[in-house]
Every structure is written in structure tokens, then in C-alpha cells.
Write an enzyme that holds these catalytic residues in place. Structure first.
Site, PDB file in Angstrom:
ATOM      1  N   HIS A  94      24.313  25.772  39.593  1.00  0.00           N
ATOM      2  CA  HIS A  94      23.590  26.732  38.607  1.00  0.00           C
ATOM      3  C   HIS A  94      23.287  26.426  37.264  1.00  0.00           C
ATOM      4  O   HIS A  94      24.256  25.576  36.978  1.00  0.00           O
ATOM      5  CB  HIS A  94      24.410  28.111  38.638  1.00  0.00           C
ATOM      6  CG  HIS A  94      23.862  29.559  38.308  1.00  0.00           C
ATOM      7  ND1 HIS A  94      23.505  29.584  36.829  1.00  0.00           N
ATOM      8  CD2 HIS A  94      23.085  30.324  39.050  1.00  0.00           C
ATOM      9  CE1 HIS A  94      22.888  30.636  36.919  1.00  0.00           C
ATOM     10  NE2 HIS A  94      22.629  31.081  38.119  1.00  0.00           N
ATOM     11  N   ASP A 110      23.687  33.414  45.871  1.00  0.00           N
ATOM     12  CA  ASP A 110      22.982  33.194  47.045  1.00  0.00           C
ATOM     13  C   ASP A 110      23.954  32.756  48.338  1.00  0.00           C
ATOM     14  O   ASP A 110      23.334  33.030  49.264  1.00  0.00           O
ATOM     15  CB  ASP A 110      21.827  32.357  46.934  1.00  0.00           C
ATOM     16  CG  ASP A 110      20.678  33.033  46.324  1.00  0.00           C
ATOM     17  OD1 ASP A 110      20.497  34.270  46.033  1.00  0.00           O
ATOM     18  OD2 ASP A 110      20.009  32.149  45.311  1.00  0.00           O
TER      19      ASP A 110
HETATM   20  N1  ACO Z   1      23.223  19.973  46.202  1.00  0.00           N
HETATM   21  C1  ACO Z   1      23.592  18.715  45.761  1.00  0.00           C
HETATM   22  N2  ACO Z   1      23.479  18.322  44.483  1.00  0.00           N
HETATM   23  C2  ACO Z   1      23.134  19.217  43.585  1.00  0.00           C
HETATM   24  C3  ACO Z   1      22.952  20.388  43.824  1.00  0.00           C
HETATM   25  C4  ACO Z   1      23.030  20.888  45.116  1.00  0.00           C
HETATM   26  N3  ACO Z   1      22.988  22.221  45.684  1.00  0.00           N
HETATM   27  N4  ACO Z   1      22.619  21.008  42.657  1.00  0.00           N
HETATM   28  C5  ACO Z   1      22.686  20.123  41.833  1.00  0.00           C
HETATM   29  N5  ACO Z   1      22.835  19.089  42.310  1.00  0.00           N
HETATM   30  C6  ACO Z   1      23.027  17.689  41.607  1.00  0.00           C
HETATM   31  C7  ACO Z   1      21.590  17.178  41.271  1.00  0.00           C
HETATM   32  O1  ACO Z   1      21.255  16.263  42.328  1.00  0.00           O
HETATM   33  C8  ACO Z   1      22.069  16.348  39.877  1.00  0.00           C
HETATM   34  O2  ACO Z   1      22.561  15.427  40.115  1.00  0.00           O
HETATM   35  P1  ACO Z   1      22.428  14.058  39.290  1.00  0.00           P
HETATM   36  O3  ACO Z   1      22.909  14.169  37.858  1.00  0.00           O
HETATM   37  O4  ACO Z   1      23.214  12.879  40.153  1.00  0.00           O
HETATM   38  O5  ACO Z   1      21.016  13.889  39.170  1.00  0.00           O
HETATM   39  C9  ACO Z   1      22.947  17.306  39.407  1.00  0.00           C
HETATM   40  O6  ACO Z   1      23.691  17.930  40.392  1.00  0.00           O
HETATM   41  C10 ACO Z   1      22.430  18.518  38.273  1.00  0.00           C
HETATM   42  O7  ACO Z   1      21.568  19.260  38.896  1.00  0.00           O
HETATM   43  P2  ACO Z   1      20.266  19.747  38.294  1.00  0.00           P
HETATM   44  O8  ACO Z   1      19.115  19.722  39.251  1.00  0.00           O
HETATM   45  O9  ACO Z   1      19.585  18.894  37.141  1.00  0.00           O
HETATM   46  O10 ACO Z   1      20.538  21.091  37.749  1.00  0.00           O
HETATM   47  P3  ACO Z   1      19.711  22.244  37.306  1.00  0.00           P
HETATM   48  O11 ACO Z   1      20.612  23.282  36.321  1.00  0.00           O
HETATM   49  O12 ACO Z   1      18.522  21.819  36.900  1.00  0.00           O
HETATM   50  O13 ACO Z   1      19.535  23.028  38.681  1.00  0.00           O
HETATM   51  C11 ACO Z   1      19.763  24.564  40.380  1.00  0.00           C
HETATM   52  C12 ACO Z   1      20.102  24.275  39.011  1.00  0.00           C
HETATM   53  C13 ACO Z   1      18.034  24.728  40.648  1.00  0.00           C
HETATM   54  C14 ACO Z   1      20.300  25.872  40.967  1.00  0.00           C
HETATM   55  C15 ACO Z   1      20.213  23.361  41.393  1.00  0.00           C
HETATM   56  O14 ACO Z   1      21.657  23.266  41.233  1.00  0.00           O
HETATM   57  C16 ACO Z   1      19.748  23.708  42.774  1.00  0.00           C
HETATM   58  O15 ACO Z   1      19.030  23.275  43.346  1.00  0.00           O
HETATM   59  N6  ACO Z   1      20.711  24.245  43.705  1.00  0.00           N
HETATM   60  C17 ACO Z   1      20.252  24.598  45.130  1.00  0.00           C
HETATM   61  C18 ACO Z   1      19.305  25.750  45.076  1.00  0.00           C
HETATM   62  C19 ACO Z   1      20.050  27.278  44.609  1.00  0.00           C
HETATM   63  O16 ACO Z   1      20.924  27.443  45.251  1.00  0.00           O
HETATM   64  N7  ACO Z   1      19.304  27.926  44.062  1.00  0.00           N
HETATM   65  C20 ACO Z   1      19.812  29.257  43.581  1.00  0.00           C
HETATM   66  C21 ACO Z   1      20.185  29.166  42.153  1.00  0.00           C
HETATM   67  S1  ACO Z   1      20.905  30.853  41.688  1.00  0.00           S
HETATM   68  C22 ACO Z   1      19.691  31.839  41.342  1.00  0.00           C
HETATM   69  O17 ACO Z   1      18.437  31.608  41.286  1.00  0.00           O
HETATM   70  C23 ACO Z   1      19.788  33.290  41.694  1.00  0.00           C
END
Ligand code: ACO
Length: 424
Positions: free
Chosen positions: A302, A359
Site C-alpha cells: 500500500h 483487498d
Molecule cells: N508484490 C511484490 N512486490 C511488491 C508488491 C507486491 N504486491 N507491491 C510492491 N512491491 C515492491 C515493488 O516491486 C517495489 O520493489 P523495489 O523497491 O525493489 O522496486 C517496492 O515493493 C515498492 O513498490 P511500489 O510499486 O513502488 O509501491 P507503490 O506505493 O507505488 O505501490 C501498490 C503500491 C500499487 C499498492 C503496490 O504495492 C501494488 O501493486 N500492490 C498490488 C496491487 C494491490 O493490491 N493494489 C490494491 C491497493 S489498495 C487499494 O487500492 C484499495
């Protein structure tokens, strides 16, 4: 708090600070460009406050979420969804009379104009219900063309809240080829929705109190989350003075994506995939860690919560309770719990502070209460609607409000002369 100081190219600028009611500090850079000719750059807006807001407080470090000051844990346990709608939109909890009137209006306005049924005929049966939802919500503005009139604002807010459940249920009925079930004036909000979703003309339908309670809780947990992607979209679109239906339709589209509200559908699809692949959840944890793979654990991570998502905690417990009360067992719940356990102990997830989000468990409860997977994101939209409305209203009521218009740092070609086609 004293102003912040920023030195740019040897020149010092003073920037005013703003302190929120929970002590959060912001540096006001709104006049910085006029003074310095420069802008601040923050792709993805991870460190940018776009407004001041009285609606929802989140402390992502400590897993705190409050609606108008009330902790989410209390609201989820003790309130009903219409009461939370009232709270978010009007700022205070309603008294008995206010709640009865508000809920009564939500029931009274729940019918759609009969002509709107023709729209449903035009969509293919495979249409994603989010596409139908956003199209139908935007279309409401054609039936209520005076929606921008100030004195009709509350009425249009009521119409929107009331009719969205009918639109959602009709889109489901359309997808399974069943006749539409009309709303009933003797049922309150969530029961009316369940009735329109699951009743069939041939049989009487009784809404189960367990299902009704679970649905109220799910909607409450989704009701607002300050300046997320869809809410910012609603504010952005609304800042051009687009009407409320158009602004909310835009929010629905923003919510649709798998990185936002679309994640709940993706979680169940992921859990099913793991299940059908023999249940080896560790393999999927490894895949999520592999940067070349592109696979992410859906429902994990998140932008704001970095220790736990309080909504996920409530839902994890609720998933157990609801399934037990309904005497359902779902192997996907076991996979989800195992996945969570392994991920929470894994260095990759610990280092990046990735935890289950709202979620992760919601889909399991939606499935238990009979909501099909392609309706999950629609359910999120129904829950988020009062939050969107509250933000739209707050933005409109801000006397200093102006059209939202970010800037950019241009990185393209510098000036060059047009070449006739023969010379290219
Ligand atoms: N699985 C594996 N790795 C992950 C995940 C995941 N679910 N989420 C983040 N990471 C990793 C990224 O690859 C990144 O790694 P790095 O630093 O080595 O490059 C690091 O964690 C940070 O991730 P970002 O994408 O930069 O984080 P951001 O804050 O931009 O994204 C998000 C947050 C979109 C929720 C992301 O965690 C994600 O894609 N999660 C899966 C989708 C999801 O569950 N979305 C629902 C969000 S809640 C909502 O909208 C109600």
C-alpha cells in the site's frame, strides 16, 4: 510553525508551513513558482498534498484510519453503511430522526427512469460491470440536467447514492440473463441491494441478517480513504465544475484499474490460480520476489500503510466469522492465510514493508455472500461512493478552490524547424 527555507541557485526562499489537526506538517509551495520560476517535482504525488481536508485521517505508520475523527474499528463494528454515508457527507453522525429521513430518501429514490433500462440492452452480456456502472452514472446527468444547481445539490447526492445500487444490481442481472428486480420501499439500503441482486420473480427471497451485516461492514471499510487515485480523480474532474455525475463516473473509471479497486478481483483470481496449480503458495511468493517475472502478490502493499492496513485486520477476522456463521469452507481462505504468513516472514516483504491491504480478504467474504468475482470492483465503488461525494462537496465548498492543473518538467525536443515530408 516557522516557515521552511529552501535555497535554490544560491537564493533563499521562505515557504509557509501548514499544520493539520493531527500535527502533520506541510510546506506550502503554491507561490514558489511565482517567486523562483521553478516548480517542485513529485511523480506519482507520493509526497504532495493536493488539498486540506476535514474528512478522513490516515496515519500509515501506525495503521490508523478515522472517518471524521471516528476510528474505523468502532465505525465498522457499530455503524450501518447509510449512517457512515451521512457522517462522511455531512460531517457529523446523524441523530435518529436524521438517519431515518436519510435512509428513507435512499430507498425512495432508488428506482431508475424506465428509459435507462434500454441502455442495459445495448451492452453485450460479457460487458464488465464497471464499464456499465461508469456509463450509467454519467448518463444520470442526462436525466437530471440541472444537477449543477446549488439548491438541488443534496437531492442529486441522494439520487446518486440511491440509484447506484440499482444500476449495480441491474448490471449483474443483465450479465446472467435474469430479469431485473425492482427496488422495494420496505427495504433499507443494503437489504434492497441484496434483494435486487439475488431475488428472482418465481420465489420469495429473504435477506440473511449475516449477509446484510457483512455487506454493511464491507461497504463501511471502503467508504473513504482520503486522496487516493479515484478520489483525487473525482476532485480533479470536479474542479473544472463538471457535474457530480460526471465527476463520480470518472472516479469509477479510476477505481477500475488492478493497482487500485481492481485488485480485489485480481486477488481471488490469484488465489484460484494458486489453488488450481496444486496450492504451492511458496512458489508464488518466490515469483513475486523475482523482478524479471512481473508477478505481484495482489492484495499486498500500500502506498500509505507501512505496518498494517487496519481494514485488512478487521476483514481477516470477519472472513473467519462470516464463513463460520454461514457454514461455508473455502480453501482459498487457507491459501490466503498461508500466503500472508509466508510473506510476512520473508525478508523481501519485510524490507519493503508490504502487508495485506483491504483487498486481500474482502474477495473471500464477497464470494461467501454470493457476489460474483467480476462484481467485486463494483462493490468497492458502492462503498467508496460516499467518500467521493464528501470530497467533491468539500472541494466545491472551498472558497479558495481553483481548477486543478499540475505542471511538468518538459524533457522533449527543444525548438526545431518543420521539415517538408520529402526531406524527412
Ligand atoms: N508484490 C511484490 N512486490 C511488491 C508488491 C507486491 N504486491 N507491491 C510492491 N512491491 C515492491 C515493488 O516491486 C517495489 O520493489 P523495489 O523497491 O525493489 O522496486 C517496492 O515493493 C515498492 O513498490 P511500489 O510499486 O513502488 O509501491 P507503490 O506505493 O507505488 O505501490 C501498490 C503500491 C500499487 C499498492 C503496490 O504495492 C501494488 O501493486 N500492490 C498490488 C496491487 C494491490 O493490491 N493494489 C490494491 C491497493 S489498495 C487499494 O487500492 C484499495
Amino acid at each position: 510553525m516557522a516557515p521552511a527555507k529552501l535555497i535554490l541557485d544560491g537564493k533563499e526562499y521562505e515557504l509557509p508551513t501548514v499544520v493539520g489537526s493531527e500535527g502533520e506538517v506541510g510546506i506550502d509551495i503554491s507561490r514558489f513558482r511565482q517567486k523562483s520560476g521553478s516548480i517542485t517535482l513529485d511523480p506519482g504525488y507520493g509526497n504532495t498534498g493536493s488539498c486540506k481536508s476535514d474528512i478522513t485521517f490516515i496515519d500509515g505508520e501506525h495503521g490508523v484510519l478515522r472517518y471524521r475523527g471516528y476510528p474505523i474499528e468502532q465505525v465498522a463494528e457499530r455503524s450501518s453503511f447509510p449512517e457512515v454515508c451521512y457522517l462522511l457527507i455531512n460531517g457529523e453522525l446523524p441523530n435518529r430522526q436524521q438517519l431515518d429521513e436519510f435512509s428513507g430518501n435512499l430507498t425512495y429514490h432508488s428506482m431508475l427512469h424506465e428509459d435507462m433500462k434500454k441502455f442495459f440492452e445495448g451492452f453485450p452480456p460479457t460487458a464488465h460491470p464497471m464499464a456499465i456502472l461508469s456509463a450509467m452514472v454519467a448518463s444520470l446527468s442526462t436525466y437530471y440536467p440541472n444537477s449543477s444547481r446549488e439548491e438541488l445539490r443534496d437531492l442529486n447526492i441522494t439520487r446518486l447514492l440511491a440509484k447506484i445500487i440499482t444500476i449495480a444490481a441491474f448490471s449483474y442481472k443483465k450479465s446472467i440473463g435474469q430479469p431485473f428486480i425492482y427496488p422495494r420501499n420496505d427495504l433499507h439500503y443494503t437489504k434492497n441491494f441484496l434483494h435486487m441482486m439475488f431475488a428472482v420473480p418465481a420465489e420469495p427471497y429473504e435477506v440473511s441478517p449475516v449477509v446484510d451485516r457483512a455487506l454493511n461492514m464491507l461497504l463501511i471499510l471502503h467508504a473513504d480513504h482520503e486522496q487516493n487515485c479515484s478520489t483525487s480523480t473525482v476532485r480533479m474532474v470536479g474542479s473544472s465544475e463538471a457535474n457530480i455525475y460526471a465527476s463520480i463516473a470518472a472516479g469509477i473509471c479510476a477505481l477500475w484499474g488492478p493497482l487500485h479497486g481492481g485488485a480485489n478481483q485480481k486477488v481471488i483470481e490469484m488465489l484460484r490460480l494458486i489453488h488450481d496449480d496444486g496450492g504451492d503458495y511458496k512458489k508464488y511468493v518466490d515469483m513475486a520476489k523475482d523482478k524479471d517475472n512481473g508477478f505481484r502478490l495482489m492484495g499486498f502493499g500500500h502506498r500509505v500503510y507501512k505496518n498494517f492496513d487496519p481494514r485488512a485486520r478487521i476483514l481477516k477476522k470477519a472472513a473467519d466469522d462470516v464463513l463460520a456463521e454461514m457454514k461455508i469452507s473455502n480453501p482459498l481462505l487457507d491459501i490466503a492465510k498461508n500466503l500472508e504468513k509466508v510473506a510476512l516472514e520473508d525478508e523481501y516483504f519485510v524490507e519493503r514493508r508490504l502487508y495485506p491491504n483491504v483487498d486481500f480478504y474482502s474477495g473471500i467474504i464477497y464470494s461467501a455472500i454470493g457476489i460474483p468475482v467480476n462484481m467485486f470492483t463494483v462493490m468497492f465503488a458502492l462503498g467508496r461512493l460516499p467518500g467521493w461525494i464528501a470530497h467533491w462537496k468539500e472541494m466545491r465548498d472551498d472558497p479558495k478552490g481553483r481548477i486543478n492543473r499540475p505542471r511538468q518538467i518538459y524533457t522533449g525536443q527543444t525548438e526545431r524547424s518543420y521539415l517538408p515530408i520529402e526531406e524527412r
